[in-house]
Design an enzyme around this catalytic site. Structure first.
Site, mmCIF file in Angstrom:
data_model
loop_
_atom_site.group_PDB
_atom_site.id
_atom_site.type_symbol
_atom_site.label_atom_id
_atom_site.label_comp_id
_atom_site.label_asym_id
_atom_site.label_seq_id
_atom_site.Cartn_x
_atom_site.Cartn_y
_atom_site.Cartn_z
ATOM 1 N N CYS A 18 51.708 87.867 65.608
ATOM 2 C CA CYS A 18 52.309 86.550 65.794
ATOM 3 C C CYS A 18 51.136 85.633 66.106
ATOM 4 C CB CYS A 18 53.275 86.559 66.971
ATOM 5 S SG CYS A 18 54.643 87.662 66.746
ATOM 6 N N ARG B 180 49.659 84.587 60.501
ATOM 7 C CA ARG B 180 49.848 85.708 61.432
ATOM 8 C C ARG B 180 51.302 86.104 61.546
ATOM 9 N NH1 ARG B 180 45.610 86.829 64.433
ATOM 10 N NH2 ARG B 180 46.926 87.890 65.942
ATOM 11 N N ASN C 166 52.306 87.435 71.907
ATOM 12 C CA ASN C 166 52.030 88.229 70.709
ATOM 13 C C ASN C 166 51.720 89.640 71.182
ATOM 14 O OD1 ASN C 166 51.209 89.290 68.249
ATOM 15 N ND2 ASN C 166 49.094 88.614 68.534
ATOM 16 N N GLY C 167 52.443 90.643 70.632
ATOM 17 C CA GLY C 167 52.187 92.026 71.028
ATOM 18 C C GLY C 167 53.503 92.745 71.286
ATOM 19 N N LYS D 252 47.570 94.886 45.358
ATOM 20 C CA LYS D 252 47.604 93.430 45.188
ATOM 21 C C LYS D 252 48.836 93.007 44.406
ATOM 22 C CE LYS D 252 44.421 91.874 47.624
ATOM 23 N NZ LYS D 252 44.724 93.034 48.448
ATOM 24 N N GLU E 292 52.032 93.554 46.645
ATOM 25 C CA GLU E 292 52.244 92.706 47.838
ATOM 26 C C GLU E 292 52.370 91.228 47.464
ATOM 27 O OE1 GLU E 292 49.099 92.659 50.730
ATOM 28 O OE2 GLU E 292 47.545 92.841 49.241
ATOM 29 N N HIS F 212 49.514 115.079 34.880
ATOM 30 C CA HIS F 212 50.196 116.000 35.812
ATOM 31 C C HIS F 212 51.534 115.424 36.281
ATOM 32 C CE1 HIS F 212 46.629 118.511 35.885
ATOM 33 N NE2 HIS F 212 45.914 117.409 35.981
HETATM 34 C C1 AGP Z 1 45.662 93.732 52.061
HETATM 35 O O1 AGP Z 1 45.867 92.761 51.033
HETATM 36 C C2 AGP Z 1 46.800 93.789 53.036
HETATM 37 N N1 AGP Z 1 47.088 92.508 53.566
HETATM 38 C C3 AGP Z 1 46.655 94.889 54.061
HETATM 39 O O2 AGP Z 1 46.713 96.102 53.346
HETATM 40 C C4 AGP Z 1 45.366 94.904 54.932
HETATM 41 O O3 AGP Z 1 44.255 95.240 54.150
HETATM 42 C C5 AGP Z 1 45.559 95.984 56.008
HETATM 43 O O4 AGP Z 1 46.627 95.601 56.821
HETATM 44 C C6 AGP Z 1 44.313 96.217 56.861
HETATM 45 O O5 AGP Z 1 43.993 95.053 57.571
HETATM 46 P P1 AGP Z 1 42.571 95.000 58.341
HETATM 47 O O6 AGP Z 1 41.504 95.093 57.305
HETATM 48 O O7 AGP Z 1 42.592 93.682 59.050
HETATM 49 O O8 AGP Z 1 42.531 96.164 59.285
#
Ligand code: AGP
Length: 610
Positions: free
Chosen positions: A2, A27, A101-102, A490, A493, A509
């Site tokens: 957040c 975030r 946040n948390g 990519k 997501e 396979h």
């Molecule tokens: C990548 O496009 C994603 N948003 C996600 O997989 C990201 O790489 C992953 O959450 C790791 O984040 P970090 O590198 O901040 O640890």
């Protein structure tokens, strides 16, 4: 995951807080809210959905005189995304409000105690428990600050929290434990926020807070105290060099596109101060010996960077490498006991909970941990034994692009640095070839800068013919297999199209059974030793009427529905040309489909909870 912000100063606080939240939306953005004191009362305005919904509500609120406020943009962990669960949350007596946040892991027990004392709750959040626990603390502790600290000491888990009170309307209290929080020091105004862009237009002077620290701030002063005993702490003020442009779109349609086009500069910045003539100089690693074995642990795109880096670390530096997904590693009771092992955690944000947990497990095993991070002062950066910053600048788009490029550059430099430390004849790359790689890395920014406009045009052209696909294969071999995984991630997501990255030799396979005209394949067929193998895999797919996009280099003989030629580079540096092509293809498909490219559904930029 957040975003929180607090402001105390001389400007109208609510518009400033909302503007700061906008720069924190990456975030998390399923709801937002703000709190301020008006006429001796706590005013809380919250809205489900994006920030625009909150702004609409605020348009009818009288908040002009407030010069202090707190704000929050949320990515749900406890409680569904709904206004009742949006922050800020108020105590029952509405004397205090907090943004958080948390995750407070013991909030259920704390809530049961408070319910037994007659408190009521209107949300399912752990945050509402925390604010009422602070309220309860007011009955026994000497002051609001002491009640704040008393309550936090009972909360187990992660929090970056900021508190506003009717009784002390000019003071904000904040604290952090295992979640990012930064103090912004202005002139006649002070800020606290989850990340620097929230207040960067107003100040470049920041104080990085550590776990277990409490902040007390007003318009004219700030203090950092130890949570344990509220003893004052000396903290350095650092000046941030990022300008706001670095966190704005800079004329591009989306942060993601801007960050893809930033990759040439990122490579330059990564190399800055780290190559001297034909030698790599990584001072960050000088305190650590070349490991006997290296365990790379990461998530998502960072994991794919680690898979790619393994090829270089093993081939050039002759270091045996394992690469693991952090959420698996942390529960595998990993056998890291051998002396001489090291762990490399890769994380753009430096706050990914699973990766941070892996770091802590490695440290419990007494294994040195190297952090490869992009965010200065992030939790992983501070807890690792050695940290290498990728210096990629803020990556705002939820989809990670330039961060992976920077991670790959640093992995290449680590491989060369360790190769140089090998006894003569034991490295997998000669000093002459190493010098050649360094030269190629130096030339890469210019080559990529020149190639990106055509690459983007080609990506746009090809993407239109495949945007209706419901499924996609991405195929690659050797150092291109991690790129295939990344290309698939990519596309998934960003455009919500199902995509699978596969080692192309693995298709026979089983997966090839899926291939038909409605199931296209994006094949990485670059000019390297494995090209003939990839070419035959492409033929196998075509024999089953599968459509093919072949990403390849000039002069290679390959037939496909769409042949996409990018400039050649010696393997494995050819990955630096393939990666932006994969990124641009998924960007163009998603943009063509009208998806929210910078903030895809269900995702957050930094996954700071399990
Ligand atoms: C990548 O496009 C994603 N948003 C996600 O997989 C990201 O790489 C992953 O959450 C790791 O984040 P970090 O590198 O901040 O640890």
């Amino acid at each position: 995951m957040c975003g929180i912000i607090g402001y105390a100063g001389h400007r109208p606080a609510v518009p400033l807080v909302v503007e700061g939240l906008r720069r924190l939306e990456y975030r998390g953005y399923d709801s937002a809210g703000t709190a301020f004191v008006q006429g001796g009362e706590m005013r809380v305005v919250r809205a489900a959905g994006k920030l625009a919904a909150l702004e609409e509500k605020l348009a009818s609120c009288a908040s002009a005189t407030a010069t202090s406020a707190i704000g929050h943009t949320r990515w749900a962990t406890h409680g569904v995304p709904a206004e009742r669960n949006a922050h800020p949350h108020c105590s029952n007596d509405r004397r205090i409000a907090i943004v958080h946040n948390g995750i407070i892991e013991n909030y259920q027990e704390l809530k049961a105690d408070l319910l037994a004392k007659g408190y009521t709750f209107s949300s399912e959040t752990d945050t509402e428990v925390l604010v009422n626990l602070i309220s309860e603390g007011m009955k026994t502790q000497g002051s609001l600050l002491e009640a704040f600290a008393w309550a936090l000491r009972q909360a187990h888990g992660a929090y970056a929290v900021c508190l506003k009170s009717v009784d002390e309307p000019d003071t904000l209290y904040a604290a952090r434990m295992a979640a990012p929080l930064i103090l912004g020091v202005g002139t006649g105004e002070n800020y606290v926020a989850s990340d620097i862009p929230a207040f960067l237009p107003y100040t470049r002077d920041v104080v990085f807070l550590e776990d277990g620290e409490v902040v007390m701030l007003t318009a004219s002063a700030w203090k950092v105290l130890a949570l344990e005993d509220l003893s004052p702490l000396e903290k350095p003020v650092r000046r941030i060099q990022w300008d706001m442009q670095a966190a704005q779109k800079g004329g591009f349609r989306h942060f993601m596109l801007k960050e893809i086009f930033e990759q040439p500069r990122v490579i330059t910045d990564c190399l800055a101060g780290r190559v001297d003539g034909d030698t790599v100089v990584l001072r960050e690693l000088e305190s650590l010996p070349v490991p006997r074995r290296l365990h790379i642990v990461a998530c998502g795109t960072s994991y794919h960077a680690g898979l790619w880096g393994r090829h270089l670390l093993e081939h050039w530096a002759r270091v045996p490498v394992s690469v693991e997904i952090a959420s698996e590693f942390r529960y595998r009771d990993a056998l890291l006991l051998d002396a001489g092992d090291a762990v490399l955690v890769i994380s753009q944000s430096g706050e990914t909970a699973d990766t941070l947990a892996a770091l802590r497990i490695a440290r419990e095993h007494g294994v040195p941990v190297i952090g490869l991070c992009n965010v200065v002062g992030s939790s992983i950066a501070r807890e690792a034994d050695a940290v290498i910053y990728t210096q990629a600048g803020p990556e705002i788009s939820v989809a990670s692009t330039k961060a992976m490029c920077s991670q790959m550059v640093m992995l290449a430099l680590m491989s060369l640095a360790w190769a140089r430390l090998r006894p003569a004849g034991e490295a997998g790359i000669s000093p002459e070839d190493s010098a050649g790689i360094i030269d190629a890395l130096r030339a890469l920014p210019g080559m990529l800068d020149a190639a990106l406009p055509d690459m983007h045009a080609r990506a746009r052209e090809i993407s239109r013919a495949y945007a209706d696909a419901r499924n996609f294969f991405y195929l690659g071999r050797g150092h291109c297999f991690p790129l295939a995984l990344e290309g698939a991630l990519k596309l998934k997501e960003l455009s919500y199209i199902h995509a699978e990255g596969y080692a192309s030799g693995e298709m026979k396979h089983g997966p090839i059974a899926l291939v038909d005209p409605s199931f296209p394949t994006f094949a990485l067929a670059l000019d390297d030793a494995l090209f003939p193998k990839v070419k035959s895999n492409i033929v196998e797919v075509q024999a089953r009427q599968g459509r093919i996009i072949a990403l390849t280099n000039p002069g290679l003989d390959i037939a496909a529905d769409d042949v996409w030629v990018v400039p050649a580079l010696p393997a494995p540096l050819s990955a630096f040309m393939a990666l932006p092509a994969l990124q641009l293809f998924s960007y163009e498909v998603a943009d063509y489909l009208g998806k929210d490219v910078d903030q895809p559904r269900n995702l957050a930029k930094s996954v700071t909870v399990e």
